[in-house]
Motif scaffolding. Structure first.
Motif, PDB file in Angstrom:
ATOM      1  N   LEU A  37       0.839  -1.206   0.000  1.00 55.98           N
ATOM      2  CA  LEU A  37       0.000   0.000   0.000  1.00 55.98           C
ATOM      3  C   LEU A  37       0.870   1.251   0.000  1.00 55.98           C
ATOM      4  O   LEU A  37       0.681   2.167  -0.793  1.00 55.98           O
ATOM      5  CB  LEU A  37      -0.869   0.024   1.258  1.00 55.98           C
ATOM      6  CG  LEU A  37      -2.322  -0.402   1.143  1.00 55.98           C
ATOM      7  CD1 LEU A  37      -3.029  -0.207   2.466  1.00 55.98           C
ATOM      8  CD2 LEU A  37      -3.020   0.371   0.037  1.00 55.98           C
ATOM      9  N   LEU A  38       1.844   1.265   0.907  1.00 56.49           N
ATOM     10  CA  LEU A  38       2.744   2.414   1.008  1.00 56.49           C
ATOM     11  C   LEU A  38       3.507   2.646  -0.295  1.00 56.49           C
ATOM     12  O   LEU A  38       3.759   3.782  -0.689  1.00 56.49           O
ATOM     13  CB  LEU A  38       3.750   2.212   2.155  1.00 56.49           C
ATOM     14  CG  LEU A  38       3.184   2.359   3.561  1.00 56.49           C
ATOM     15  CD1 LEU A  38       4.257   2.099   4.607  1.00 56.49           C
ATOM     16  CD2 LEU A  38       2.594   3.764   3.749  1.00 56.49           C
ATOM     17  N   SER A  39       3.857   1.551  -0.949  1.00 52.39           N
ATOM     18  CA  SER A  39       4.612   1.694  -2.196  1.00 52.39           C
ATOM     19  C   SER A  39       3.690   2.003  -3.376  1.00 52.39           C
ATOM     20  O   SER A  39       4.145   2.118  -4.512  1.00 52.39           O
ATOM     21  CB  SER A  39       5.406   0.420  -2.479  1.00 52.39           C
ATOM     22  OG  SER A  39       4.554  -0.584  -2.975  1.00 52.39           O
ATOM     23  N   GLY A  40       2.389   2.117  -3.107  1.00 57.24           N
ATOM     24  CA  GLY A  40       1.459   2.536  -4.148  1.00 57.24           C
ATOM     25  C   GLY A  40       0.996   1.430  -5.083  1.00 57.24           C
ATOM     26  O   GLY A  40       0.405   1.711  -6.121  1.00 57.24           O
ATOM     27  N   THR A  41       1.250   0.150  -4.716  1.00 55.48           N
ATOM     28  CA  THR A  41       0.790  -0.953  -5.565  1.00 55.48           C
ATOM     29  C   THR A  41      -0.715  -1.109  -5.442  1.00 55.48           C
ATOM     30  O   THR A  41      -1.239  -1.178  -4.333  1.00 55.48           O
ATOM     31  CB  THR A  41       1.477  -2.270  -5.146  1.00 55.48           C
ATOM     32  OG1 THR A  41       2.870  -2.025  -5.005  1.00 55.48           O
ATOM     33  CG2 THR A  41       1.239  -3.354  -6.185  1.00 55.48           C
ATOM     34  N   GLU A  42      -1.399  -1.203  -6.576  1.00 56.68           N
ATOM     35  CA  GLU A  42      -2.862  -1.272  -6.538  1.00 56.68           C
ATOM     36  C   GLU A  42      -3.376  -2.702  -6.529  1.00 56.68           C
ATOM     37  O   GLU A  42      -4.285  -3.036  -5.794  1.00 56.68           O
ATOM     38  CB  GLU A  42      -3.455  -0.540  -7.745  1.00 56.68           C
ATOM     39  CG  GLU A  42      -4.115   0.772  -7.363  1.00 56.68           C
ATOM     40  CD  GLU A  42      -4.733   1.443  -8.562  1.00 56.68           C
ATOM     41  OE1 GLU A  42      -5.333   0.744  -9.399  1.00 56.68           O
ATOM     42  OE2 GLU A  42      -4.594   2.685  -8.662  1.00 56.68           O
ATOM     43  N   GLN A  80      -5.413  -2.643  -1.422  1.00 54.56           N
ATOM     44  CA  GLN A  80      -6.121  -1.928  -0.355  1.00 54.56           C
ATOM     45  C   GLN A  80      -7.266  -2.753   0.215  1.00 54.56           C
ATOM     46  O   GLN A  80      -7.419  -2.884   1.427  1.00 54.56           O
ATOM     47  CB  GLN A  80      -6.672  -0.622  -0.926  1.00 54.56           C
ATOM     48  CG  GLN A  80      -7.465   0.196   0.072  1.00 54.56           C
ATOM     49  CD  GLN A  80      -7.025   1.646   0.087  1.00 54.56           C
ATOM     50  OE1 GLN A  80      -6.844   2.276  -0.962  1.00 54.56           O
ATOM     51  NE2 GLN A  80      -6.811   2.168   1.274  1.00 54.56           N
TER      52      GLN A  80
END
Lengths: 227, 227
Positions: A37-42, A80
């Motif tokens: 999540l922090l690394s922006g992976t969806e 998420q």
DNA sequence: TAGATTGTTAATCGATTAACAATC
DNA sequence: TAGATTGTTAATCGATTAACAATC
């Protein structure tokens, strides 16, 4: 109806719908999903996720399907969404009140250090029987006299107790704590709480046992290095 | 030849002669045998011992016979003898040197509290990078500057490292520690040390994961109480 | 539609339990 | 010798892995 007894790694459990092996993997899944999540992976597939954390994709899919279908064929899992689902499964959205008994080194370390609120708990009381400890402030709490435990439990109905006390104290105290309504123990004492209670969860954190296991493993490595 | 990776309870292991499930039961056997010794019990049968600690007699006999025949038909096991044998198996008669990295709450609690000498280790150094910590005395040790780690490892050849540091620090430090000769880690950081090292043992003590497991179990109990 | 990936069933593997012959 | 209890093999159980049909 219930009695669960965990040893550090070794586990005895009764009446659980989902096996403890599965449950113990969930916090790790949760942590890695938090990182993603922090690394922006969806999105992530079970294969990618498996590679990341070093298990098989089958295991991840099997584990998750104990609780429901969180993925989507041809797509994978929404990071998420899965993070929040596992959080809910673990009950991390709850704020179960917990008391800490024993304000020694370890107890204070946990009280100061552990982010209870991120793990489904809220620390509402700290107790010790040493006059030198009673009254000192630790985080949001003030260390209370252990003699107040019964009244405190009656008034505040804590659900969990963290035992950072010596074995002999634990032996005499746990019966009382159960009768005062404690439903779960995080047990750092060396007392192997017996299965005599029902409807009680015990998560043993026998740090000494863990250290001995490491001792064995280092020895095993040395031995195999010599052969 | 070797790479072991332990998660709190969940385990991945390679190349071990004896399964980790067995190893993790040994410290508990050892503790109970210690209690029996103190109570003056001379002999015990697998059946009696099984009843005492809540497992099956078969399991105890199977576990012990991974390492040799310590009993005697028709008699059982000599408590003192078995206690000392299991201690030897676990390597508790050794004094493996260990260093502790990170003199925060938890690190200091372990340094002050844990009886390393009873568990096969000897704590020979404590390190931190905070000037407010460096120089303070903890037990027999004085907290040293983490910058001295490399020199200290070269001079003193510690075998084990106890990681009480944040995840990001652990990520950058473990590579170095391995290259400086550390063979085993007791890992309290949330860094999931990867399997990339060989000949290294990692015993993870992810306290947060343990607490989340307790959270699940309390929730499970509540749910089954409502049904 | 074609490709990808899940959910789920079946096969495998390992760990636990039961049984019993060996033996103290 | 008879009784007890181990060491060890065989049977069972559960957990992990593989396979694949369902489906997005």
């Amino acid at each position: 109806m219930y009695a669960v007894k965990y040893y550090w790694g070794d586990v005895m459990s009764k009446n659980m719908d989902v096996s403890v092996s599965v449950i113990r993997r969930l916090p790790r899944y949760y942590r890695f999903l938090g990182d993603l999540l922090l690394s922006g992976t969806e999105r992530i597939s079970s294969r990618e996720f498996a590679e990341l954390i070093g298990v098989t994709a089958s295991q991840i899919r099997q584990d998750l399907n104990c609780f429901g279908g969180f993925g989507q064929q041809g797509y994978g899992y929404n990071v998420q969404g899965l993070h929040s689902e596992i959080g809910k499964i673990l009950g991390l959205d709850k704020k179960r009140s917990a008391i800490l008994v024993g304000a020694g080194n370890l107890g204070l370390a946990l009280a100061n250090h552990m982010r209870f609120q991120d793990r489904g708990f809220s620390l509402i009381g700290i107790f010790d029987n040493s006059p030198s400890k009673i009254g000192i402030a630790v985080g949001d709490c003030i260390v209370r006299d252990a003699a107040e435990l019964e009244d405190f439990c009656r008034d505040n109905k804590p659900e969990a107790a963290i035992l950072c006390i010596p074995k002999d104290v634990a032996i005499v105290l746990t019966d009382n704590l159960v009768s005062w309504g404690i439903k779960g123990f995080w047990n750092f004492s060396h007392y192997d709480m017996s299965v005599k209670y029902r409807d009680i969860a015990v998560e043993n954190a026998h740090l000494g046992d863990s250290l001995m296991t490491l001792s064995y493993c280092i020895g095993d490595i040395e031995q195999s290095a010599n052969n």
